[in-house]
Every structure is written in structure tokens, then in C-alpha cells.
Design an enzyme around this catalytic site. Sequence first.
Site, short mmCIF file in Angstrom:
data_model
loop_
_atom_site.label_atom_id
_atom_site.label_comp_id
_atom_site.label_asym_id
_atom_site.label_seq_id
_atom_site.Cartn_x
_atom_site.Cartn_y
_atom_site.Cartn_z
N GLU A 1 1.62 0.25 -4.85
CA GLU A 1 1.13 1.54 -5.33
C GLU A 1 2.29 2.52 -5.35
O GLU A 1 2.78 2.93 -4.30
CB GLU A 1 0.02 2.05 -4.41
CG GLU A 1 -1.23 1.20 -4.43
CD GLU A 1 -2.29 1.72 -3.47
OE1 GLU A 1 -3.46 1.81 -3.88
OE2 GLU A 1 -1.95 2.03 -2.31
N ASP B 1 0.85 -1.19 0.00
CA ASP B 1 0.00 0.00 0.00
C ASP B 1 0.89 1.25 0.00
O ASP B 1 1.85 1.35 0.77
CB ASP B 1 -0.88 -0.04 1.26
CG ASP B 1 -1.81 1.15 1.38
OD1 ASP B 1 -2.72 1.26 0.56
OD2 ASP B 1 -1.60 1.96 2.30
#
Length: 916
Positions: A546, A516
Site C-alpha cells: 500500500e 501494509d
Amino acid sequence: MRNTIIHKLLFAGFVAISLSACAEERSQLKRDCNADVQQRVLHSVHAQVADARAIWLNAERLRWPSIVASGRYRLYYSRNAQLRFSNGSSVGGADGVFELSVASTPPDAQSAERFRWVPAGVDLLLSQADQAQLNAVLQTQMLVVQEDAQGRVQRVTSTQLGGVLDARFGAAEALALGAHPSDDTTSFRLWAPTAQQVNLCVYVDDQQSVDEILSLQRDESTGAWSAELPGNLGGRYFRYLVDVHVPNTGIVRNRVTDPYSLSLGLDSKRSYIVDLDDQALKPIGWDDSPRPTRVQQNTDMVIYELHVRDFSINDPSVDEHARGKYSAFGNPATQGMQHLAALSAAGVTDIHLLPVFDLATVPEQGCLTPDIAPPSSGDSEQPQRIIDGIRDRDCFNWGYDPFHFGAPEGSYASDASDGAVRIREFRQMVQALNALDLRVGMDVVYNHTSQSGQGEKSVLDRIVPGYYQRLNLAGQVETSTCCANTATENRMMAKLMIDTAVVFARDYKIDSFRFDLMGHQPRAAMERLQAAVDAAAGQPIQLLGEGWNFGEVANGQRFEQASQLSLNGLGIGTFSDRARDAIRGGGCCDNGSDAIRNQGFVNGQFYAPNALAVGRYSQGDLLRASDMVRVGLAGSLRDYELSTHSGATQRLEQIQYAGQPAGYVGEPGEVVNYVENHDNQTLYDINVLKLPQATSVEERARVQMLAAALNMFSQGIAYFHAGVDVLRSKSLDRNSYDSGDWFNRIDWSYQDNYFGTGLPPQWDNGSSWPQFRPFLADASLRPAAEQIIWTRDAFLDLLRIRASSQLFRLSSAAQVRQRLRFLNTGPQQRAGLIIGHLDGRGLEGAGFDELVYVVNVLPQAQTVNLPTLVGKSLALHPVHLADQAADQRIRDAAGFDPVAGMLSAPARSAFVLVSH
């Protein structure tokens, strides 16, 4: 003789007093181990400090940015936090003071690079004599003061410790931290270099009062505290009492769990002592069960992203006690497991689980599940109102709230109070998925913690205050990620990230990790993590994340990031927003009318405008979107050359996307292609908003599969959200992280997709309610079982096609450049028609000499002349010709005339032609 007697009496009295004091201290420690509150202030500060602007660059130099050198500078310290000050007066309450000299030379290159984000100001140096005392002073309250010649306070600030703690105690990187039971002893080690004292509380179980208390010993070279107890204490629980200076509070005794906890008790209040190699914690056959071997390179991955609770909470075929739990994966006969088995057989390789580490936001005992009746209208406010009333106490959360990074989450276990159960059941889940030939990946969140400071669910900041969180120039915790950002540029935060990832890769057979907000972490830390998990697992572990570039670290302000533009050559994948946005339209965070009018390639841009998009787009806009779709199909490779809609041939890195190069990766294994994941609305919901409202549900199912096909045909890693294959809806919820089971349901019986089951929660969607209401109230937008089952079957067909040929999974940029070319390009192309040609000659695993994929997004059939294919014997892929093929229109109407070179594509269709 008389003096001897007096001395003996005095000594006896001293011993009695000392013993009494020791007994009282022991009693107090026992009370602190058992107290309901988890902190006690031992000495309160006398004065509050507004900020912490004096930043340690290393062990000898501080920088106070943005001030002009004048007067003199001192560092005052007090072991009991008794410093007193006011402007114009002298500092009081100090145990000692360091005279700081103004540096006349710049810092060393390493310090200058690490703290390049800190503006110029006054650099202050510690004398060599004072450096010898620094370890002890770091355990105290410290203030840096600017004084005039008479010693009167002009300015005062606290310090930021990251640089000095890394410089003084960096040797701790080599330590094994945490609790380690063995046959004869159990050792404990905690890194707490600023602590004045650390005590260990050992408990027999999850509930009883403390059984044993032990003082830990400090190692001056590492700042770690350790102790050893006789015997194997596996199965017991423990906590630490850490006496430490907390800025603006004082000297505090914090009762904390272990950051290196491998498991915990109920609601993570006590750490569990465990040897993960204990056979009692392993399912039968665990050691002998091999990991799936179907992924040989990144591009072989086809990922299905799944939330543990979503998977089974709504599945009546799962035993009630197992719904929402790890154990739901253990029965291969349930509807959900049958669905996963079919996906695996067709070509899905990996199940990626949303956070399954210990999280802070779900009560592990007594969580609530609201009873919600189906609303009378699709735009009812009632479901979300009921959820809002209990959402802090309900059983659902995505889990992006890290509490303990190295332990499994307890709410998914059948018994959260027994630290062994979550370990065993997590492994059983992995074993069950492996039995379907599915690898298991984890979504990990190292960019923030749930809380910081003295918060109830803060761990790291209550052990080494001010170190583990990333701070701004004023010493406040950065929150650009949503919460309390972590400082993975600091050595021991990076170590915690690496060490806990190793635990899951080695001890739980996790095959891949999704990070994340990975762009908030240093590239160098991710390189070290990659090497560590590969070594621990004895095989390559795929990393993806990400790579968004934003916040205080954007554009490399603090370090070279693990972001989209910075990872070339490492083999770490980043999610690409380029083709995602082009395919579905708009951006990730559109609200209100923008969520409707910003159409994309598959849902009507120019060729089928919705009510808010009439006249908004030109054919040129559609052609530009087509080029961006081709960028994704070519793996977003920097150096792939494309004949664009303008007639120019450009490398993909020369094509612009939101001010950045559209092509940004060096190899296809470094890009993750997706059109839907847990964030934002589901693809079905996005298309509800963007397609003309009168579009039939049959056509909506086809549009859903057009987007899936583009993703499936793209070079790189293919990533899909659970339910994309069954038209999953969240009733237009754009951020369902805390929306309860109601808005996150999946129906593995294929009877419902849950569109129109109430307005999505107001706290994240309220501004869009006026625009959403007409759609949710329209019952014609809710598909029936027929459309859901068709979509499932069409998705399986696409998986089979991708799995049938290595041409969809080329391993290198050189192969993509050599073997992929696009037809129907340039200014004269047929709009809305994507055609890719893949040359399989000489490629092992290609399966075909040539392969042509076709995607026609228009609601009309299209024919196009392809002169370069004249004379080629191209037939429909065998999957399309099978009796069970989902889209019978392809078999009936799609094809290629080799004599005329004419290709025919049915309306809204995606198909593949092959030659042997």
C-alpha cells in the site's frame, strides 16, 4: 600479627557480605525471571519531563527546534535517574554534566537530509572530550537544560535518540541477532545500547520456573549484549531482563522476549530457541519440494487474498480440530482445498495470507467463539452485540497487530505452547499450497507495533526506549497508521524488518510479500529488503504494498517514501486506487448516504441511478469514469497515451485523480489492480448499496463479474479478495478486522453468501445503520446457490482467459504502448462500453494474432461500429465456446461482423474476441 588477624577477619567479613549480596542479587534475578509482572522499577524518577524536544542529529549535535538561543545549555545525566529540577532553580541529583556549545555552522549534509523535518532552532554541540564518555552517558537519564548565567533553569527537555544511536552503534547492522543453537554451543545476542545490564533467563519448557540465569556482556562498538552457553539448547525457552532508563519512569528492569524470536511459547510470553534447519521441524520432503515456477515476472501474478481462519473455520469438510488452523490446508479433499485447486488450475498463481506472523490480539489458549443463532431479520442488532461482548477474547482478528515479526502466529497452530509446532505446521501449509502449484505470499506489517512504551505487549520500546518508534517533535509516538508507528528510517528498525522478511523468504518458502501501509517506510529500506530476500531465496521475491501517502511522512517530509509516486523503476508494486474507485464508485472510506449515492462505472453511474443518485450524474461523468477505467486497463503507466472523452490525447500522468497523476508507474509490474480486498465492504456489499435496490440477484452476479473482468483484463498484477468469486458478503461491514467469524465467513459449499445476517458491528458502522437497515432487511438481495455457483464458474472462465495469453500480462511499458490501443474512445464513444485491442503478432506466448476484449456495463445490449476492425476474422475466445462456459448469453448473442465492422455486446457482459 594482631593487625594481620584483624585484616583477615575484615577481609573474611567483606567476602561474606559480598557473597551475601551476590546471593541476594541472584535470588532477585530468579524472582524477576519468574514474576507475574514483566517489569520492576529499580530507581524512580524524581521529576517528570513534559517532552523530548532535543533531537540528536548525530553523535555530536543536538537540535532544540523552535527556540531562540540565549543563556547557556547543559546536558545533565544520572545513572540512577535522580535528576531534580524546577524553573528558576539549579539542577540537582546529577552524576555529571556536559557543557553544550551553540553551533555556528550547519550540520553535515547527511544529518541535515535525515532530519529535514526538524525546524530550525538551536543546534548544540558536544565537545570532543565529552564524546569519549557518550556511550556510558547514553545508558543514563539525560536532560538538556537551558539556563541563565547563574545556572538557573529556564527550560528543560529530554532527548530523542535515533540519530545518536545510529551514529554510535551502526556497526550492529552487520550482527546476527537472536538465539543461535549449534552442535556445541548456543549463543544469544541482543541489541540494547542504552541498557545498563542485561541478563538471560533460560527455561526448560513453556511453563516451568527459570532453569539458568546468565549475565550478558556488552560490546561497546555495537551496543549489543551477548553470551554463550555450552550445548545445543534447541527446544528450550528464554527471556531477557533488561535494566534500562525509561523516560518519566526511571531505571526499570524489563523482562522481555527477543525481538528476533523465531518462535515462541503460549501467548508469546517466552521466546523459543530453535535452529530452523533442524530436520525435525520440516515436513517430509520439505527440502526437496520445489517452489512453483509459474511466475516469471510480476505481471504473471494473479493473487487470491485469504485469511487463515476464514479459509476453514466454516468448512464442515475439515476435521474439527483443524478448522481455523494451518493444518486445514493439509487435506486436499476438503471443500476449501478443492476450491483453491480449481482456482490454481484456471490461473490463480499466488495465495496471499493475511498476517501470519506472531500477532498480539488473539489469545492462544482459551479464546472464545460465540454461539450465534441466525437472526430472524437481516437487520438484527443481536449478532454484533454478542460479538462485542467478547471481541477482546475471541479467536478472530485480521492480525494487523505485530508482536514478533519473525515468528509464525501461534493461534493457528494445533499447540501454541510448543514452539516447534507452529513452525512445522506453517511449513506444511506452504507445502500443501505449493502442491497445488500455488505460490504463497504474506501480508506483513512493519509500519507499526501493537503497543509501545511499557505496554504489556510492547517489546521493542522496552529494550531500547524511544528508538524503534517514530516520534513527533515533542517526543511522542506518532500514530497515523492507527497504532504506534515504527521508525524504519532508523538503521536497526530497518534491519529488523529486512532480517525477519529474509527468515520467511528463506526458511518458509514465501514467494512474495504485501506490505501494509508501505508508504510509511523509506524507499531506500525497501530497496535493501528486495536485494536481501532475493539473495536469501535464490530467486526474485515479488514485493507489493500500500503506497498511500499520508501522515507525518506524507510528501517526503521525512524521507523518500515507498509510496505510489516514488517507486518508479524499482519493480515494487503498489495498489492503485484509480481504477478501483472508478469501477465501484466513491472512495475507500465512504459512510452513510455517500456509500449509496457515489455510484461507479459498473453499478449504475448515470445509466442506472439508485434512489439517492437520481440527477446526480451526467453522461460526462460516466465518460470521465470510463477514461479512469482505461487508465487501469493500461496499467496506470505514466507515458501511455489515451484519447480521452474530451477529444484530447493525453499521457496518463496528465489525467488527474484527486490532485495526483492518474498514471503513476513506470512499468506494468509496478501496479496492483484490485476492486476488492479485506479492507472496506466486499464488492457484493458495495453493489448492494449502489445498484438500484430492485436489481435482481442474477444481475448483481453479472455486475460482480464485470468488475472482476476489468481487473482481469488490466495490465499489471491482478489481485482478488477471497470470496469475490462466490459473491461473499460481510453483511455490509466496512471494517471486519475484529468482527469475529460471523461477519467474515465464506461458504465453500456455495449455498450462502451471508448477506443479511445482521447489522454490521456498531463500533465501525453505527453511523451508517439508518441507511443500511432497509437493504439488510430485504431478503430479495440475498443470492441463492444458483447465482453463487454461476459467479464461481464465470470467475474461473475469466481466469482461463487471462492465463491463455501473454497479452494480458505484458512485461514492459514499451510492450503496452506498442500492443494496446482502445477503441470506442473520445467524445462520440458509446457510453458504458470499453473495448481494448491487443496485437499479439511477434509476441511469445500471445496465443493469438489479435485479441479484443469488450466490457458492456449497461443493462441493455449494445452494438457499435468499429471501422478499424473491418475485414478482421474475430471469433469468440475458446473459453466462451466451451460447453461449460458460465455465461451462455455470450455464445448466443456476442460477436463481430467483419464485413460491416459491427460488434454486438449483450447487456452487462464481458467477453473476448480473438484471431489466429
